[in-house]
Design a protein around this motif. Structure first.
Motif, PDB file in Angstrom:
ATOM      1  N   ILE A 156       8.145  38.810  69.320  1.00 25.70           N
ATOM      2  CA  ILE A 156       7.752  40.339  68.877  1.00 25.70           C
ATOM      3  C   ILE A 156       6.988  42.303  69.415  1.00 25.70           C
ATOM      4  O   ILE A 156       6.215  41.257  69.408  1.00 25.70           O
ATOM      5  CB  ILE A 156       7.922  40.233  66.900  1.00 25.70           C
ATOM      6  N   GLU A 157       7.512  42.869  69.292  1.00 28.16           N
ATOM      7  CA  GLU A 157       7.055  43.806  69.971  1.00 28.16           C
ATOM      8  C   GLU A 157       7.546  45.195  69.056  1.00 28.16           C
ATOM      9  O   GLU A 157       7.966  44.950  68.247  1.00 28.16           O
ATOM     10  CB  GLU A 157       7.525  44.348  71.719  1.00 28.16           C
ATOM     11  N   CYS A 158       6.102  45.413  68.923  1.00 25.03           N
ATOM     12  CA  CYS A 158       6.256  47.246  68.105  1.00 25.03           C
ATOM     13  C   CYS A 158       4.940  48.216  69.167  1.00 25.03           C
ATOM     14  O   CYS A 158       3.980  47.212  68.148  1.00 25.03           O
ATOM     15  CB  CYS A 158       5.696  47.040  66.739  1.00 25.03           C
ATOM     16  N   HIS A 159       4.735  48.359  70.263  1.00 25.42           N
ATOM     17  CA  HIS A 159       3.972  49.298  70.722  1.00 25.42           C
ATOM     18  C   HIS A 159       5.110  50.156  71.408  1.00 25.42           C
ATOM     19  O   HIS A 159       5.806  50.184  72.057  1.00 25.42           O
ATOM     20  CB  HIS A 159       2.685  48.348  71.920  1.00 25.42           C
ATOM     21  N   GLN A 160       3.348  51.403  71.257  1.00 19.25           N
ATOM     22  CA  GLN A 160       4.219  52.730  72.740  1.00 19.25           C
ATOM     23  C   GLN A 160       2.984  52.608  73.873  1.00 19.25           C
ATOM     24  O   GLN A 160       3.384  53.863  74.304  1.00 19.25           O
ATOM     25  CB  GLN A 160       4.571  54.076  71.680  1.00 19.25           C
TER      26      GLN A 160
END
Length: 259
Positions: A156-160
């Motif tokens: 799971i990824e969640c980044h900018q």
């Protein structure tokens, strides 16, 4: 003569969570806070886990850090390259832990701020947000003792933000088609992971909802991610094993990716 309770806890290990984010309402309601998410994911019976909310300025006393077997730095909505006082203080702590060869696992923001503390560069990704489940290709680097070929593992990824330049002495051991530094390590005591091995799909769904309501992402992007999540699962058990082998394994170099 039997061991007392405190001696048994010490033998099981003592770990420190450096929490770099506030508890969301959803995580508080469903899990009782991010501390419980991390301990449920990485903790084992008999271990001691201490929480320091570094985002609120709570840090372990420098005279106590030698007592810990490992440290975990969480994700955060804050920028790892920002100069907030608590972020600079965290960088100093991480630099100290590196000099002591203490085991440090950095996740998402933790991965990025750990890189910064070691002398690397972090910034906004030129390709924008990465949210969802992404395949990471794990490489062996220069260590011929690791098994080859290694598979791709979904996380799971969640980044900018992302790592733009790695520090000297650091080895990249994981990449994806979106991010050039998905995993890095330094010797036997530092491991950074851009994705979230501790996240569950429901936590990610709630994050998407919050990002959408705060106008951080567009509805079309959010819908595309939701559709992906209907048919894709992270290889969560493998990531948990990788993290636990790092934090608690005796021979990290040969066993880290040998699952």
């Amino acid at each position: 003569m039997g061991l007392d309770e405190e001696q048994q806890r010490r033998m099981k290990g003592r770990y420190c969570l450096l929490l770099a984010c506030k508890d969301s309402e959803y995580v508080m309601k469903m899990y009782g806070g991010y501390m419980n998410v991390f301990v449920t994911t990485f903790g084992e019976e008999g271990e001691t886990w201490d929480l320091f909310r570094v985002v609120d300025g709570e840090f372990p006393d420098m005279s106590d850090i030698h007592k810990y077997d490992g440290f975990v730095v969480s994700g955060s909505p804050h920028d790892a390259y920002a100069n907030d006082y608590w972020i600079l203080k965290l960088c100093f702590l991480l630099n100290t832990l590196d000099s002591m060869k203490k085991k440090v696992l950095g996740i998402c923001f933790g991965h990025q701020v750990l890189c910064r503390a070691l002398g690397g560069k972090v910034g906004k990704s030129s390709s924008g947000w990465d949210i969802g489940v992404r395949k990471v290709k794990i490489s062996c680097g220069s260590d011929d003792s690791m098994p080859m070929p290694l598979p791709e593992l979904s996380i799971i990824e969640c980044h900018q933000d992302e790592i733009l330049e790695i520090p000297m002495g650091v080895e990249v051991v994981g990449v994806s088609d979106k991010t050039g530094v998905e995993i890095f390590r330094k010797e036997r005591h530092v491991l950074g992971i851009q994705g979230h091995p501790e996240y569950t799909i429901d936590i990610l769904h709630n994050l998407i909802d919050r990002l959408l309501s705060n106008n951080c992402i567009q509805e079309s992007f959010a819908e595309a991610v939701r559709l992906q999540l209907e048919t894709t699962e992270p290889d969560r058990m493998y990531w948990v094993k990788i993290c636990n082998l790092f934090l608690k394994g005796d021979d990290v170099i040969t066993n880290l990716f040998d699952y």
